[in-house]
Design an enzyme around this catalytic site. Structure first.
Site, PDB file in Angstrom:
ATOM      1  N   LYS A 189      16.735 -58.451  23.296  1.00 35.66           N
ATOM      2  CA  LYS A 189      17.667 -59.566  23.508  1.00 35.66           C
ATOM      3  C   LYS A 189      17.163 -60.867  22.877  1.00 35.66           C
ATOM      4  O   LYS A 189      17.963 -61.640  22.351  1.00 35.66           O
ATOM      5  CB  LYS A 189      17.933 -59.759  25.006  1.00 35.66           C
ATOM      6  CG  LYS A 189      18.804 -58.658  25.598  1.00 35.66           C
ATOM      7  CD  LYS A 189      20.058 -58.449  24.772  1.00 35.66           C
ATOM      8  CE  LYS A 189      21.212 -57.893  25.559  1.00 35.66           C
ATOM      9  NZ  LYS A 189      22.375 -57.600  24.689  1.00 35.66           N
ATOM     10  N   TYR A 226      14.256 -54.291  26.887  1.00 33.44           N
ATOM     11  CA  TYR A 226      15.514 -55.055  26.837  1.00 33.44           C
ATOM     12  C   TYR A 226      15.252 -56.520  26.466  1.00 33.44           C
ATOM     13  O   TYR A 226      15.961 -57.108  25.643  1.00 33.44           O
ATOM     14  CB  TYR A 226      16.167 -54.930  28.211  1.00 33.44           C
ATOM     15  CG  TYR A 226      17.517 -55.574  28.379  1.00 33.44           C
ATOM     16  CD1 TYR A 226      18.663 -54.967  27.870  1.00 33.44           C
ATOM     17  CD2 TYR A 226      17.653 -56.764  29.094  1.00 33.44           C
ATOM     18  CE1 TYR A 226      19.911 -55.552  28.061  1.00 33.44           C
ATOM     19  CE2 TYR A 226      18.890 -57.346  29.286  1.00 33.44           C
ATOM     20  CZ  TYR A 226      20.015 -56.727  28.773  1.00 33.44           C
ATOM     21  OH  TYR A 226      21.253 -57.302  28.972  1.00 33.44           O
TER      22      TYR A 226
HETATM   23  P1  NAD Z   1      28.741 -52.637  30.389  1.00 34.42           P
HETATM   24  O1  NAD Z   1      27.878 -51.457  30.551  1.00 34.42           O
HETATM   25  O2  NAD Z   1      29.931 -52.778  31.258  1.00 34.42           O
HETATM   26  O3  NAD Z   1      29.240 -52.786  28.888  1.00 34.42           O
HETATM   27  C1  NAD Z   1      28.520 -52.343  27.779  1.00 34.42           C
HETATM   28  C2  NAD Z   1      29.447 -51.505  26.931  1.00 34.42           C
HETATM   29  O4  NAD Z   1      28.780 -51.135  25.727  1.00 34.42           O
HETATM   30  C3  NAD Z   1      29.862 -50.211  27.635  1.00 34.42           C
HETATM   31  O5  NAD Z   1      31.272 -50.122  27.683  1.00 34.42           O
HETATM   32  C4  NAD Z   1      29.223 -49.122  26.785  1.00 34.42           C
HETATM   33  O6  NAD Z   1      29.991 -47.927  26.733  1.00 34.42           O
HETATM   34  C5  NAD Z   1      29.130 -49.804  25.441  1.00 34.42           C
HETATM   35  N1  NAD Z   1      28.106 -49.185  24.599  1.00 34.42           N
HETATM   36  C6  NAD Z   1      26.844 -48.822  24.948  1.00 34.42           C
HETATM   37  N2  NAD Z   1      26.210 -48.277  23.906  1.00 34.42           N
HETATM   38  C7  NAD Z   1      27.064 -48.307  22.862  1.00 34.42           C
HETATM   39  C8  NAD Z   1      26.973 -47.904  21.507  1.00 34.42           C
HETATM   40  N3  NAD Z   1      25.858 -47.337  21.020  1.00 34.42           N
HETATM   41  N4  NAD Z   1      28.034 -48.105  20.705  1.00 34.42           N
HETATM   42  C9  NAD Z   1      29.177 -48.652  21.178  1.00 34.42           C
HETATM   43  N5  NAD Z   1      29.327 -49.024  22.470  1.00 34.42           N
HETATM   44  C10 NAD Z   1      28.282 -48.868  23.289  1.00 34.42           C
HETATM   45  O7  NAD Z   1      27.777 -53.908  30.564  1.00 34.42           O
HETATM   46  P2  NAD Z   1      28.061 -55.472  30.341  1.00 34.42           P
HETATM   47  O8  NAD Z   1      27.348 -56.169  31.441  1.00 34.42           O
HETATM   48  O9  NAD Z   1      29.485 -55.748  30.096  1.00 34.42           O
HETATM   49  O10 NAD Z   1      27.223 -55.726  29.019  1.00 34.42           O
HETATM   50  C11 NAD Z   1      27.769 -56.309  27.848  1.00 34.42           C
HETATM   51  C12 NAD Z   1      26.648 -56.997  27.074  1.00 34.42           C
HETATM   52  O11 NAD Z   1      26.194 -58.126  27.815  1.00 34.42           O
HETATM   53  C13 NAD Z   1      25.426 -56.128  26.851  1.00 34.42           C
HETATM   54  O12 NAD Z   1      24.889 -56.393  25.570  1.00 34.42           O
HETATM   55  C14 NAD Z   1      24.463 -56.592  27.911  1.00 34.42           C
HETATM   56  O13 NAD Z   1      23.131 -56.331  27.574  1.00 34.42           O
HETATM   57  C15 NAD Z   1      24.792 -58.075  27.935  1.00 34.42           C
HETATM   58  N6  NAD Z   1      24.393 -58.768  29.148  1.00 34.42           N
HETATM   59  C16 NAD Z   1      25.063 -58.587  30.303  1.00 34.42           C
HETATM   60  C17 NAD Z   1      24.683 -59.305  31.432  1.00 34.42           C
HETATM   61  C18 NAD Z   1      25.442 -59.214  32.712  1.00 34.42           C
HETATM   62  O14 NAD Z   1      25.135 -60.006  33.634  1.00 34.42           O
HETATM   63  N7  NAD Z   1      26.417 -58.326  32.834  1.00 34.42           N
HETATM   64  C19 NAD Z   1      23.568 -60.151  31.386  1.00 34.42           C
HETATM   65  C20 NAD Z   1      22.898 -60.321  30.183  1.00 34.42           C
HETATM   66  C21 NAD Z   1      23.332 -59.629  29.060  1.00 34.42           C
END
Ligand code: NAD
Length: 303
Positions: free
Chosen positions: A168, A164
């Site tokens: 990222k 990851y």
């Molecule tokens: P989440 O799991 O709620 O949302 C991710 C969404 O992406 C899900 O709805 C999932 O169905 C969708 N998804 C996954 N694979 C997919 C694909 N191949 N095609 C289309 N859709 C797909 O998690 P989140 O926390 O909302 O994450 C959103 C983004 O933020 C991600 O890239 C995650 O890595 C990044 N992120 C989140 C955090 C955090 O604190 N939540 C921290 C750092 C980075």
């Protein structure tokens, strides 16, 4: 008070917008007048399965307050299909938020090829495919805003997230180059490293803090970066819990050695403190600035 940020007649794609941060971004763009393509494959956090209802529900939410949205259920690895949905329904694409993501956490010695590949495919290849399909349209109209979703796990590293973290920080490398290539066509490209309470972070953050890290506290930055009001490009912003800050590279002034005489590992050891001393450090903004100290060293020892 700054001018209102509005997206009338503009089309925004948010990938992975069926839940978590992406849903919050999609809702806020729609509230600011954008026509939104809500993409989500609807699988698990680990990237298994698919379910159309995730994206459909968010589209319903947007329509319920009078906004305009359409669902797309393709994987970001088929990003051209997501862009095609925007063109078929709304005839254009102005803003792309690459947000879809999964986790396959394992300490490195237990990492399997499948965990490495899938994380790479969704985050990096998915963002590449979707952005690459949108790019000609953004160039053609001389306007575009692209946002990539990075992570503090990439910037700083995090136990169990080698796959990851690689993906990222890779997205930030992509951000930096697309910012350079896009500038002449008014395509501005920025990255965020968000923290928010979603299914991805549930159980990892203490409950009393988790409750306060609402995804909605990330979206105002994303909507600003997606707007014509934003004139910055190539930036990386940490955001969450109602706080936003910009990240930049810092490099020590370093130590110079005579390139003609050569230098030994022992010389490096003798200068180690100076090599690692950040007093008066530089903040190179591009390759040319980054090479300045090296060039100065060559000049210093030139005949
Ligand atoms: P989440 O799991 O709620 O949302 C991710 C969404 O992406 C899900 O709805 C999932 O169905 C969708 N998804 C996954 N694979 C997919 C694909 N191949 N095609 C289309 N859709 C797909 O998690 P989140 O926390 O909302 O994450 C959103 C983004 O933020 C991600 O890239 C995650 O890595 C990044 N992120 C989140 C955090 C955090 O604190 N939540 C921290 C750092 C980075």
């Amino acid at each position: 008070m700054s001018d209102a940020i509005r997206f009338e007649d503009q089309v925004v794609i948010v990938t992975g917008a069926g839940g978590g941060l992406g849903r919050a971004h999609a809702l806020l763009f729609a509230r600011h007048g954008a026509k939104v393509v809500v993409n989500d494959l609807g699988g698990s956090t680990h990237g298994e399965g698919a379910n159309a209802s995730a994206a459909d529900k968010v589209v319903e939410e947007i329509r319920a307050f009078g906004g305009t949205a359409v669902a797309n259920h393709d994987s970001v690895t088929d990003g051209d299909k997501i862009v095609q949905t925007a063109l078929d329904h709304f005839g254009r694409i102005d803003v792309l938020v690459n947000n879809a993501g999964i986790l396959r956490d394992k300490s490195f010695h237990k990492m399997e090829d499948a965990d490495w590949d899938l994380v790479y495919r969704v985050h990096v290849e998915g963002a590449y495919k979707t952005t690459h399909a949108a790019w000609p349209h953004l160039r053609e109209q001389n306007f575009g805003r692209v946002i990539f979703t990075s992570s503090t796990s990439g910037i700083y590293g995090n136990f169990g997230q080698s796959n990851y973290g690689m993906a990222k920080l890779g997205l930030y490398g992509l951000t930096r180059t697309l910012a350079i290539e896009g500038r002449k066509n008014n395509i501005l490209v920025n990255a965020i490293a968000p923290t928010g309470a979603t299914r991805m972070t549930e159980g990892l953050i203490p409950p009393q803090v988790f409750e306060q890290l609402k995804p909605e506290l990330v979206s105002p930055l994303v909507v600003y970066l997606g707007s014509a009001a934003c004139q910055d490009t190539g930036g990386l912003y940490e955001v969450g819990g109602g706080w936003v800050g910009k990240v930049r590279w810092e490099r020590s002034l370093g130590a110079g050695f005579d390139p003609k005489a050569g230098f030994s590992p022992e010389d490096v050891a003798a200068q180690w403190q100076r090599i690692c001393d950040f007093e008066g450090a530089a903040h190179p903004a591009d390759n040319v600035e980054a090479l300045k100290e090296m060039m100065a060293n060559l000049q210093k020892y030139a005949l």
